[in-house]
Design an enzyme around this catalytic site. Structure first.
Site, PDB file in Angstrom:
ATOM      1  N   ASP A  79       0.866  -1.166   0.000  1.00 57.91           N
ATOM      2  CA  ASP A  79       0.000   0.000   0.000  1.00 57.91           C
ATOM      3  C   ASP A  79       0.908   1.223   0.000  1.00 57.91           C
ATOM      4  O   ASP A  79       2.080   1.143   0.379  1.00 57.91           O
ATOM      5  CB  ASP A  79      -0.939   0.003   1.204  1.00 57.91           C
ATOM      6  CG  ASP A  79      -2.231   0.749   0.924  1.00 57.91           C
ATOM      7  OD1 ASP A  79      -2.238   1.599   0.004  1.00 57.91           O
ATOM      8  OD2 ASP A  79      -3.228   0.501   1.618  1.00 57.91           O
ATOM      9  N   TRP A  80       0.378   2.352  -0.433  1.00 62.08           N
ATOM     10  CA  TRP A  80       1.190   3.551  -0.657  1.00 62.08           C
ATOM     11  C   TRP A  80       1.724   4.087   0.677  1.00 62.08           C
ATOM     12  O   TRP A  80       0.964   4.601   1.493  1.00 62.08           O
ATOM     13  CB  TRP A  80       0.364   4.592  -1.398  1.00 62.08           C
ATOM     14  CG  TRP A  80       0.414   4.463  -2.898  1.00 62.08           C
ATOM     15  CD1 TRP A  80       0.755   5.449  -3.785  1.00 62.08           C
ATOM     16  CD2 TRP A  80       0.130   3.306  -3.701  1.00 62.08           C
ATOM     17  NE1 TRP A  80       0.707   4.962  -5.077  1.00 62.08           N
ATOM     18  CE2 TRP A  80       0.334   3.659  -5.066  1.00 62.08           C
ATOM     19  CE3 TRP A  80      -0.245   1.997  -3.421  1.00 62.08           C
ATOM     20  CZ2 TRP A  80       0.161   2.766  -6.122  1.00 62.08           C
ATOM     21  CZ3 TRP A  80      -0.424   1.096  -4.471  1.00 62.08           C
ATOM     22  CH2 TRP A  80      -0.218   1.488  -5.794  1.00 62.08           C
TER      23      TRP A  80
END
Length: 733
Positions: free
Chosen positions: A265-266
């Site tokens: 995930d970012w």
């Protein structure tokens, strides 16, 4: 020198030919031919090129290898539609004029259809739009389990039951990937709240992990053959899930034989060694400002960038570690942008609108319908007061990363005006939340008391009231990055609704939300409809159901507790939800959702699987093919569904099974099968549901494996978790 130049040119020609050569369907599906090509490419990549493929070069892409013709890999947010184009280095929108798309209903709505065939249609349609937009990876669907009604991101997921989520996620993945676009199932795992999501450490038993929180991910891998998975932000047993040895190396890649790519995930990566060794393949979003002015080439400073390269070159990490990552990335590419046989894709076509409308219509859940308030005859000359901001508010924007740039969005008010041409429709906002943003700002010129008075006046003049309430995509509502602060309706809706009921008791409520809400007014309203976030054709779909053109057949994919403390996670206090900001303990263990309500004999406001129709159904002649079974056999449950009303409709037959006198703690019953069946008015249709005996196993922590307990089981057949028509006792030998 000349020989070297010729050699290099021949090498380049070989790789270009190899990459553009037609890869047949078998090759693109991980055949020996493709694997041989992948190994050949790996042997010719420099270590710098390998490392570069393992991290972002922009907000939503990773670099290719120009000299060998290996393309960039492009991703997009989009469990419900392909997100508008984002700038290279920041979260601003690029301002394109050709990136408006079809907005599909949120996944809570899809789950509420209980219709895997529609899930396949959903996947095909959204996959076509992603392909047309030249995306290799679609960041969705989400299958995290609904644990608390305060989770801001529940609307993106498929409810509280692992079996339902498993059955709905597989066809979605297959539909997306037949377009040569990778689905990316998220958020793996235990990301069941947004509050403190970036660091909270989840402590949960192995049994609850395997029985409740992992089955949908497992089905995505083993049945859906998903090509990518996104790690979650939170920690599990002291290690971040984006590079968690137990979750990624042991369970995902070893036990489930996942051959695809794990994407962070970012901003979900925190350590180079752990990222390298614990199963992460591609790191995204760590430098939130991209190529910042303070750091030269910020993307090269990611954990899986220059720091990773340094450890490889020193020999501290073996080159086979990066080779495995590149192997998986290339395998993903041969399935997507290096497979020239994949289709071209389509976007914003009538077929996609039709799919979105069909899903929306089948997902709307009718929860109360006193005195047949619904359907409302579209030919009548009546005055309808449509009250509530949610009748006009855009629900495709906002909500975080799932927000969409829809080509069209038909509001509920628009849809009703189109359908009820003979009626007089008056609208009053009643309440206001402000624009879809991370702060509540009441638009200038609006006075809350004045809005309330206008709504009460409109209600007093009308033959009937349709109150459009619920939540929205604003911060602290159904929105990424934060959880709801309270269980009740926001913006003074409860008080407003009570005032409206005083002047017009002929009132029905349409809730727009992805979450359960408290309903102190439920006994006073005539009807209640749960309508979700329905996307581009929300208004048309709602009008379809309100008018009776579509007979509602949706079922709740999660329970509605009467009060927040009735919910399992909340009943154990703050250490269970939301934790102490450092650790969180899933004290309810396996008793999530209806498992908790059934086992603890707590009556919910509305039960899992509940949903009414404009017709009536009767289940009869329900039985099993025999009464004793051995492992590896199938239990066949059959019977009849009769439509005893005066409208055609669809019913969902649900099969739950519980163990009698179990030697371990169990829920009273668990969903193990369901079938949605359309039945004409006055007709009877046969239903048949097959259940694998092995699916009755529990996860035995003493052997770290599944264990099928012999003895007596009780089968519950009905049309919701709390409406059971027949109980059948069977024995497992």
């Amino acid at each position: 020198m000349l020989m070297n130049i010729l050699k290099n040119k021949l090498l380049l020609l070989f790789f270009c030919t190899m990459i553009v050569v037609t890869v047949n369907a078998q090759d693109s599906n991980n055949s020996k031919s493709v694997e041989a090509k992948i190994e050949s490419i790996i042997s010719s990549l420099t270590i710098e090129e390998k490392v570069a493929m393992c991290h972002a070069q922009s907000k939503f892409s990773t670099p290719g290898v120009e000299r060998l013709g290996i393309p960039e890999l492009w991703m997009s947010d989009g469990p419900h539609g392909v997100r508008g184009e984002i700038n290279w280095d920041n979260w601003g929108y690029a301002g394109w004029t050709n990136d408006s798309i079809t907005a599909f209903p949120a996944l809570t709505c899809l789950a509420a259809t209980f219709n895997p065939n529609l899930s396949k249609d959903y996947g095909i349609s959204i996959g076509e739009e992603a392909r047309y937009r030249k995306k290799e990876v679609l960041l969705g669907p989400g299958v995290n389990i609904y644990r608390s009604p305060l989770n801001g991101r529940n609307f993106e997921y498929m409810g509280e039951d692992p079996f339902l989520a498993s059955k709905m996620v597989v066809p979605y993945i297959q539909g997306v990937q037949q377009n040569g676009v990778a689905a990316c199932v998220k958020h793996y795992a235990l990301n069941n709240q947004e509050l403190w999501r970036g660091h909270i450490n989840v402590e949960v038993s192995d049994r609850a992990l395997h029985e409740i929180y992992l089955p949908a991910f497992k089905a995505a891998v083993e049945e859906g053959k998903v090509w990518s998975i996104m790690g979650s932000y939170n920690q599990f047993r002291g290690q971040f899930c984006g590079h968690n040895n137990i979750l990624l190396n042991t369970i995902l890649k070893k036990d489930w034989n996942f051959d695809g790519v794990v994407i962070s995930d970012w901003g979900g990566v925190h350590d180079t060694k752990q990222a390298a060794l614990n199963g992460l393949d591609i790191e995204m979003g760590t430098g939130t400002d991209g190529l910042t002015s303070s750091t030269k080439n910020a993307y090269d400073s990611y954990y899986l960038a220059d720091p990773f390269l340094k450890l490889l070159k020193s020999g501290e990490i073996k080159e086979e570690v990066v080779n495995d990552k590149v192997r998986r990335i290339l395998r993903l590419m041969f399935r997507t942008n290096m497979n020239p046989n994949r289709p071209f894709g389509r976007m914003n076509n009538q077929e996609h609108i039709d799919v979105a409308r069909k899903i929306a219509g089948e997902g709307i859940v009718l929860l109360k319908n006193e005195s047949s308030f619904f359907p409302v005859n579209a030919s009548k000359k009546i005055t309808i007061a449509v009250i509530g901001e949610n009748a006009t508010k855009s629900m495709t924007v906002g909500g975080g990363s799932s927000e969409l740039k829809a080509k069209t969005e038909i509001s509920p008010l628009e849809g009703l005006k189109k359908r009820y041409k003979n009626a007089t429709i008056i609208h009053a906002m009643g309440y206001a939340s402000g624009p879809s943003a991370y702060d509540r700002v009441i638009p200038s010129g609006l006075d809350e008391n004045k809005l309330k008075q206008e709504a009460i006046e409109a209600a007093s003049k009308a033959d009937m009231v349709l109150f459009f309430g619920g939540l929205n995509k604003n911060h602290l509502q159904d929105c990424e990055g934060s959880d709801r602060k309270e269980y009740k309706l926001p913006f003074g809706q409860d008080e407003l609704l009570n005032e409206i009921l005083k002047v017009n008791p002929n009132t029905g409520v349409v809730l727009i939300s992805g979450n359960a809400v408290e309903m102190p007014w439920i006994s006073k309203v005539k009807a209640l409809m749960q309508a979700w976030y329905l996307g581009s054709v929300a208004g048309d779909a709602i009008a379809d159901v309100i008018s009776g053109d579509v007979n509602p057949s949706g079922k709740l994919p999660f329970s509605f507790p009467k009060k927040l403390s009735d919910n399992a996670a909340h009943s154990f206090g703050e250490l269970s939800y939301p934790g102490d900001s450092i650790n969180q303990y899933y004290k309810e263990d396996i008793l999530v959702g209806y498992r908790w309500f059934d086992t603890k004999k707590i009556k919910p406001l509305f039960a899992f699987g509940e949903g009414k129709s404009y017709t009536t159904f009767e289940l009869s002649k329900l039985d099993t093919d025999k009464k004793e079974y051995a492992k590896n056999e199938a239990i066949l449950i059959s019977g009849n569904v009769s439509n005893t009303g005066n409208r055609d409709g669809s019913e969902v037959v649900q099969v739950y099974i519980g163990k009698l006198n179990s030697k371990v703690k169990r829920a009273e019953k668990e969903l193990k099968g369901f079938q949605k069946i359309a039945v004409k008015k006055g007709s009877t249709a046969a239903v048949s549901i097959s259940i694998d005996v092995n699916s009755l196993s529990f996860y035995d922590e003493s052997i770290s494996n599944w264990n099928l307990e012999k003895g007596d089981y009780l089968i519950y057949v009905g049309n919701s978790s709390n409406t059971i028509s027949k109980k059948i006792k069977i024995t497992i030998k």
